[in-house]
Write a protein that holds these residues in place. Structure first.
Motif, PDB file in Angstrom:
ATOM      1  N   GLY A   9     -46.822  -9.694  33.342  1.00 31.41           N
ATOM      2  CA  GLY A   9     -48.149 -10.276  33.147  1.00 31.41           C
ATOM      3  C   GLY A   9     -48.666 -11.094  34.318  1.00 31.41           C
ATOM      4  N   LEU A  10     -49.512 -12.066  33.979  1.00 35.09           N
ATOM      5  CA  LEU A  10     -50.144 -12.913  34.995  1.00 35.09           C
ATOM      6  C   LEU A  10     -49.096 -13.662  35.797  1.00 35.09           C
ATOM      7  N   ILE A  11     -48.046 -14.142  35.086  1.00 34.42           N
ATOM      8  CA  ILE A  11     -47.004 -14.923  35.773  1.00 34.42           C
ATOM      9  C   ILE A  11     -46.308 -14.053  36.822  1.00 34.42           C
ATOM     10  N   GLY A  12     -46.003 -12.810  36.461  1.00 39.67           N
ATOM     11  CA  GLY A  12     -45.359 -11.885  37.399  1.00 39.67           C
ATOM     12  C   GLY A  12     -46.219 -11.675  38.648  1.00 39.67           C
ATOM     13  N   GLY A  16     -47.637 -13.359  30.279  1.00 37.56           N
ATOM     14  CA  GLY A  16     -46.465 -13.364  31.138  1.00 37.56           C
ATOM     15  C   GLY A  16     -45.249 -14.026  30.533  1.00 37.56           C
ATOM     16  N   SER A  17     -44.188 -13.224  30.473  1.00 38.04           N
ATOM     17  CA  SER A  17     -42.902 -13.700  29.996  1.00 38.04           C
ATOM     18  C   SER A  17     -41.828 -13.043  30.867  1.00 38.04           C
ATOM     19  N   TYR A  18     -40.548 -13.266  30.513  1.00 34.92           N
ATOM     20  CA  TYR A  18     -39.508 -12.679  31.364  1.00 34.92           C
ATOM     21  C   TYR A  18     -38.539 -11.817  30.559  1.00 34.92           C
ATOM     22  N   ILE A  19     -37.920 -10.881  31.269  1.00 36.04           N
ATOM     23  CA  ILE A  19     -36.769 -10.195  30.710  1.00 36.04           C
ATOM     24  C   ILE A  19     -35.606 -10.464  31.661  1.00 36.04           C
ATOM     25  N   ILE A  20     -34.402 -10.566  31.113  1.00 32.15           N
ATOM     26  CA  ILE A  20     -33.258 -10.800  31.999  1.00 32.15           C
ATOM     27  C   ILE A  20     -32.571  -9.472  32.250  1.00 32.15           C
ATOM     28  N   ARG A  21     -32.576  -9.054  33.519  1.00 31.90           N
ATOM     29  CA  ARG A  21     -31.882  -7.818  33.906  1.00 31.90           C
ATOM     30  C   ARG A  21     -30.399  -8.105  34.104  1.00 31.90           C
ATOM     31  N   GLU A  45     -46.195 -12.549  44.318  1.00 32.74           N
ATOM     32  CA  GLU A  45     -47.184 -12.818  45.382  1.00 32.74           C
ATOM     33  C   GLU A  45     -48.251 -11.747  45.501  1.00 32.74           C
ATOM     34  N   ARG A  46     -48.647 -11.200  44.327  1.00 32.21           N
ATOM     35  CA  ARG A  46     -49.764 -10.238  44.336  1.00 32.21           C
ATOM     36  C   ARG A  46     -51.067 -10.941  43.972  1.00 32.21           C
ATOM     37  N   ALA A  47     -50.997 -12.217  43.597  1.00 38.92           N
ATOM     38  CA  ALA A  47     -52.196 -13.003  43.282  1.00 38.92           C
ATOM     39  C   ALA A  47     -51.962 -14.439  43.726  1.00 38.92           C
ATOM     40  N   ASP A  48     -53.081 -15.189  43.904  1.00 34.92           N
ATOM     41  CA  ASP A  48     -52.975 -16.573  44.378  1.00 34.92           C
ATOM     42  C   ASP A  48     -53.160 -17.598  43.267  1.00 34.92           C
ATOM     43  N   MET A  49     -53.919 -17.230  42.231  1.00 34.14           N
ATOM     44  CA  MET A  49     -54.287 -18.248  41.236  1.00 34.14           C
ATOM     45  C   MET A  49     -54.554 -17.573  39.897  1.00 34.14           C
ATOM     46  N   ILE A  50     -54.230 -18.277  38.803  1.00 35.90           N
ATOM     47  CA  ILE A  50     -54.576 -17.807  37.452  1.00 35.90           C
ATOM     48  C   ILE A  50     -55.527 -18.826  36.843  1.00 35.90           C
ATOM     49  N   VAL A  51     -56.679 -18.345  36.391  1.00 35.54           N
ATOM     50  CA  VAL A  51     -57.607 -19.219  35.662  1.00 35.54           C
ATOM     51  C   VAL A  51     -57.802 -18.590  34.288  1.00 35.54           C
ATOM     52  N   ALA A  52     -57.120 -19.144  33.309  1.00 36.69           N
ATOM     53  CA  ALA A  52     -57.044 -18.559  31.964  1.00 36.69           C
ATOM     54  C   ALA A  52     -56.466 -19.625  31.040  1.00 36.69           C
ATOM     55  N   PRO A  53     -56.522 -19.417  29.709  1.00 34.00           N
ATOM     56  CA  PRO A  53     -55.850 -20.368  28.811  1.00 34.00           C
ATOM     57  C   PRO A  53     -54.332 -20.165  28.876  1.00 34.00           C
ATOM     58  N   LEU A  54     -53.774 -20.599  29.984  1.00 31.55           N
ATOM     59  CA  LEU A  54     -52.371 -20.339  30.326  1.00 31.55           C
ATOM     60  C   LEU A  54     -51.506 -21.550  29.957  1.00 31.55           C
ATOM     61  N   THR A  55     -50.600 -21.347  29.018  1.00 27.00           N
ATOM     62  CA  THR A  55     -49.760 -22.450  28.529  1.00 27.00           C
ATOM     63  C   THR A  55     -48.724 -22.864  29.575  1.00 27.00           C
ATOM     64  N   ILE A  56     -48.661 -24.184  29.765  1.00 28.30           N
ATOM     65  CA  ILE A  56     -47.641 -24.754  30.665  1.00 28.30           C
ATOM     66  C   ILE A  56     -46.338 -24.844  29.865  1.00 28.30           C
ATOM     67  N   ASN A  57     -45.287 -24.188  30.335  1.00 27.96           N
ATOM     68  CA  ASN A  57     -43.992 -24.339  29.649  1.00 27.96           C
ATOM     69  C   ASN A  57     -42.867 -24.403  30.679  1.00 27.96           C
ATOM     70  N   PRO A  58     -41.672 -24.881  30.279  1.00 25.16           N
ATOM     71  CA  PRO A  58     -40.621 -25.138  31.271  1.00 25.16           C
ATOM     72  C   PRO A  58     -40.129 -23.886  32.003  1.00 25.16           C
ATOM     73  N   GLU A  59     -40.034 -22.747  31.286  1.00 21.82           N
ATOM     74  CA  GLU A  59     -39.535 -21.526  31.937  1.00 21.82           C
ATOM     75  C   GLU A  59     -40.493 -21.088  33.052  1.00 21.82           C
ATOM     76  N   ARG A  60     -41.793 -21.101  32.728  1.00 19.72           N
ATOM     77  CA  ARG A  60     -42.785 -20.698  33.725  1.00 19.72           C
ATOM     78  C   ARG A  60     -42.836 -21.683  34.896  1.00 19.72           C
ATOM     79  N   ALA A  61     -42.716 -22.993  34.560  1.00 19.52           N
ATOM     80  CA  ALA A  61     -42.869 -24.020  35.598  1.00 19.52           C
ATOM     81  C   ALA A  61     -41.734 -23.985  36.622  1.00 19.52           C
ATOM     82  N   GLU A  62     -40.638 -23.281  36.296  1.00 16.72           N
ATOM     83  CA  GLU A  62     -39.560 -23.112  37.276  1.00 16.72           C
ATOM     84  C   GLU A  62     -39.964 -22.110  38.356  1.00 16.72           C
TER      85      GLU A  62
END
Ligand code: 1AC
Length: 271
Positions: free
Chosen positions: A98-101, A80-85, A106-123
């Protein structure tokens, strides 16, 4: 009352998640969890069974935090990453893949994976406290002079991709890599083995695992972009504090150490 049956998503990434395709309608083994891949693009849903560090972590979290779950694989195969429209317009928006999307929309409640914590995602999503600390490193093949190709690459839509996008001083490198980036770590590792890719830049936890399996492969240089893996949840999820408390308890009580020994250290030592 908060809903206690959660839609959990994961993604294949050894040794955290092994996904085995089921061709003949047979059942998953006792250590595995069914993890179908619902293909949003062509309706070709496919059954898989998942096991690994993160799958055992999910079982422990579900017991200690009292939730049940249905598991599935990342629909588009990305972390999961982003594109700017409409980048140049007022009100330009980040669109997540991806998973973040799946959490953001709101199509999923939780991700259990080797998911990196980073500032963009944490927003945009909630992260638990880390269950594992690691960083970024480089995978190469030993004895490299007959290389057909002198490229380096990472995987599209990943936190490593985002790391290079974020580092302004690496913008030339980012642009060159962007053109070479892969859809999956599997394919990139295969290309390093075959000498078609000079350097694969990825999570150290995966690359150290691969180098321990194949004596032709080495990790090169120092670890950089240190980060942690966390459980992903929707922003404001009522599960966030409970999951963090469980993770902290697993660190203290030796559950994490057992998972490390079983899925990471043992595999690295056997080879
Ligand atoms: C695979 C790099 C990775 C992520 O979260 O995107 N850990």
């Amino acid at each position: 009352m908060i809903p206690t049956h959660l839609k959990v998503l994961t993604i294949e990434e050894k040794p955290f998640v092994y996904a085995r395709k089921i061709e003949d309608g047979s059942d998953c083994s006792e250590e595995e969890i069914p993890c179908p891949h619902y293909n949003s693009t062509d309706d070709s849903d496919q059954m898989y069974c998942c096991k690994g560090f993160c799958m055992d972590l999910l079982k422990s979290l579900s017991k200690s935090t009292n939730f049940t779950y249905s598991l599935a694989l990342s629909p588009d195969g990305q972390f999961g990453s982003y594109i700017i429209r409409n980048l140049s317009m007022p009100g330009a928006k980040k669109e997540w893949t991806g998973l973040i999307g799946e959490l953001v929309y709101e199509r999923a409640d939780m991700i259990v994976a080797p998911l990196t914590i980073n500032p963009e995602r944490a927003e945009f999503i909630e992260f638990s406290k880390p269950f594992k600390y690691q960083g970024i490193t480089i995978l190469e093949k030993k004895l490299r002079n007959t290389m057909e190709n002198l490229t380096c690459a990472t995987v599209k839509g990943s936190a490593v991709d985002m790391y290079f996008r974020r580092q302004v001083e690496l913008s030339n490198m980012y642009r060159t890599m962007e053109a070479n980036n892969y859809d999956s770590a599997e394919k990139a590792i295969e290309d390093v083995k075959q000498g078609k890719l000079m350097a694969f830049i990825w999570d150290s936890s995966r690359l150290e695992f691969e180098a321990a399996q194949d004596c032709e492969l080495v990790t090169a240089g120092e670890l950089f972009g240190r980060s942690g893996y966390g459980i992903g949840l929707q922003k404001g999820s009522p599960w966030a504090d409970l999951v963090t408390l469980a993770i902290l308890d697993f660190h203290e009580s030796g559950v994490m150490e057992t998972l490390d020994n079983q899925w990471i250290l043992r595999n690295n030592m056997l080879n």
